[in-house]
Design a protein around this motif. Structure first.
Motif, PDB file in Angstrom:
ATOM      1  N   ASP B  79     123.140 -80.216  -5.699  1.00 42.24           N
ATOM      2  CA  ASP B  79     122.404 -79.319  -5.938  1.00 42.24           C
ATOM      3  C   ASP B  79     122.500 -78.662  -4.739  1.00 42.24           C
ATOM      4  OD1 ASP B  79     121.467 -79.785  -8.588  1.00 42.24           O
ATOM      5  OD2 ASP B  79     119.743 -80.491  -7.224  1.00 42.24           O
ATOM      6  N   LYS B  82     125.650 -76.535  -4.475  1.00 42.60           N
ATOM      7  CA  LYS B  82     125.892 -75.307  -5.389  1.00 42.60           C
ATOM      8  C   LYS B  82     124.850 -74.339  -4.788  1.00 42.60           C
ATOM      9  CE  LYS B  82     125.951 -77.930  -9.882  1.00 42.60           C
ATOM     10  NZ  LYS B  82     127.602 -77.697 -10.921  1.00 42.60           N
ATOM     11  N   LEU B  83     123.990 -74.462  -4.434  1.00 44.54           N
ATOM     12  CA  LEU B  83     122.734 -73.550  -3.872  1.00 44.54           C
ATOM     13  C   LEU B  83     123.770 -72.096  -2.688  1.00 44.54           C
ATOM     14  CD1 LEU B  83     119.966 -72.409  -4.764  1.00 44.54           C
ATOM     15  CD2 LEU B  83     119.106 -73.639  -3.086  1.00 44.54           C
ATOM     16  N   GLN B  86     126.646 -70.008  -3.364  1.00 48.07           N
ATOM     17  CA  GLN B  86     126.447 -69.095  -4.255  1.00 48.07           C
ATOM     18  C   GLN B  86     125.710 -68.425  -3.971  1.00 48.07           C
ATOM     19  OE1 GLN B  86     127.562 -69.437  -7.322  1.00 48.07           O
ATOM     20  NE2 GLN B  86     127.297 -68.018  -7.851  1.00 48.07           N
TER      21      GLN B  86
END
Lengths: 259, 259
Positions: B79, B82-83, B86
């Motif tokens: 996570d 990804k965070l 993005q």
């Protein structure tokens, strides 16, 4: 001949319709014991519980159609397999099957998959193991149209064993009850998720995110699982848990690492 | 030339000494941004958060020696990556490094590793990525004796990129501050964990388990990560996220799957 002992697990939890379907099919092939999570564990990858306690509970979910022996477990799918093999099963199972997952685990999804982590855990322990997933995320997905194919794949694995160091990642196209076209042995399609975070604010004004995303296929091959599924075939990908990229070793040996 | 942008993450949490050490080393090579879990995530495998919200918080952990920009995140290591990619990073990083993990991720441990899941997530996104782990589980483990080697590995990856479809799993022997002997490119040793469940009873009489186990090496090879580590070398294993067992496809094609 003694009936084979089949361990059934999943990642959607012990009450999931996909698990119930797999139990019903496996009962036609052998004696079934279920050890499955007591709550949904989707997206758990190969997580295990090392800093917390694990509970298991013997239970009867479906008196008429359930397995002879069922346990729920507070842990992840990989925990379920470890606990089953070490503590709960009367003897070593002949095969471990996981699913039927509500949702695709084809292509790169295998990496995030709790369903497949259960199969991989069993594979690491030297057992034949197969994860089954239906490309339909709905709880009330239609699990008809592929009984024969699932039984066939498990029967072949029971008869032949699996190639050393591999488990099977089986994905089933969404056909809404219509028969599938057949079974294809495939490779994992190259793809990734294009993440999008949905940013929101809590009632007290705190910012938070939901992870969302779109599947991005980067592979035009006709030998991939995605291609098979798009053409209404069940995909069977032999999946390994030795992650060494042997083809990359020569390149790295040319790096300047030890002067 | 502009300094490379380096994303640093881990699975032991944003305050872990191993992360702090990696930040200090990476600051010598480029501009560092940290996005790391707000609590320990060991054993999380490649878990992602799909049925829950994610929070992130900009913070300063170590005013003098920390990174220019640090965020904690409520999610798993995957996570965090990804965070970061993005939402949080000002631009695409040149490399993603994860660790230094407190504990080995050599051999089969790579499958259960949150440290490596962060690197693999970055690899899936097409970025060069490396997971670092020290073979010492202690919080106050000694992270001296291999500064030069870590910087060398990251520098080479920045210069050369990584072979397509691979990330690096780097493990460091426990030397208690003494210098390591060097760096070896290796394959992942075959091994598994012999589980033992420690069965106990809660104060109210409810039975529960702790997962424990012993590492069982099934590999006598001298080209493995375990062999390198046992001889005081840092092991570098190129690690892939396409799990297709290509060598097994012919065998499966001989199965009786479509009559």
């Amino acid at each position: 001949m003694e009936k084979p002992l089949i361990l059934v697990t999943n990642d959607d939890g012990i009450t999931a319709p996909g698990l119930r379907k797999l139990i019903a099919l496996m009962k036609q092939l052998g004696e079934v014991v279920v050890v499955a999570p007591d709550s949904p564990q989707s997206g758990m990858g190969h997580a295990i519980t090392i800093d917390n306690t694990l509970y298991s509970k013997k239970m009867t979910i479906d008196k008429d159609n359930g397995a002879s022996l069922e346990y729920s477990c507070s842990g992840t799918p990989a925990d379920c397999v470890k606990l089953a093999l070490q503590e709960l099963l009367p003897k070593k199972p002949d095969i471990v099957v996981s699913g039927i997952n509500h949702g695709s685990n084809a292509s790169i999804n295998v990496i995030y998959s709790g369903t497949m982590s259960a199969a991989i855990e069993a594979g690491i322990e030297g057992l034949p193991a197969i994860g089954f997933s239906l490309c339909d995320y709905k709880w009330d997905a239609n699990f008809d149209g592929f009984d024969k194919e699932i039984k066939q794949i498990v029967s072949e694995a029971l008869t032949n064993g699996l190639p050393k160091g591999t488990v099977l990642n089986v994905n089933i196209p969404k056909t809404d009850g219509k028969p599938v076209k057949g079974i294809r042995v495939c490779r994992q399609a190259k793809a990734n998720w294009k993440e999008k975070f949905d940013k929101r604010f809590s009632p007290s004004g705190k910012e938070y995110y939901w992870l969302t995303g779109e599947f991005e296929l980067l592979d035009k091959g006709e030998d991939t699982d995605i291609f098979a599924l798009n053409n209404n075939y069940i995909s069977v990908v032999p999946t390994q848990f030795d992650l060494t990229a042997h083809h990359a070793m020569q390149t790295l040996n040319n790096w300047n690492l030890n002067e």
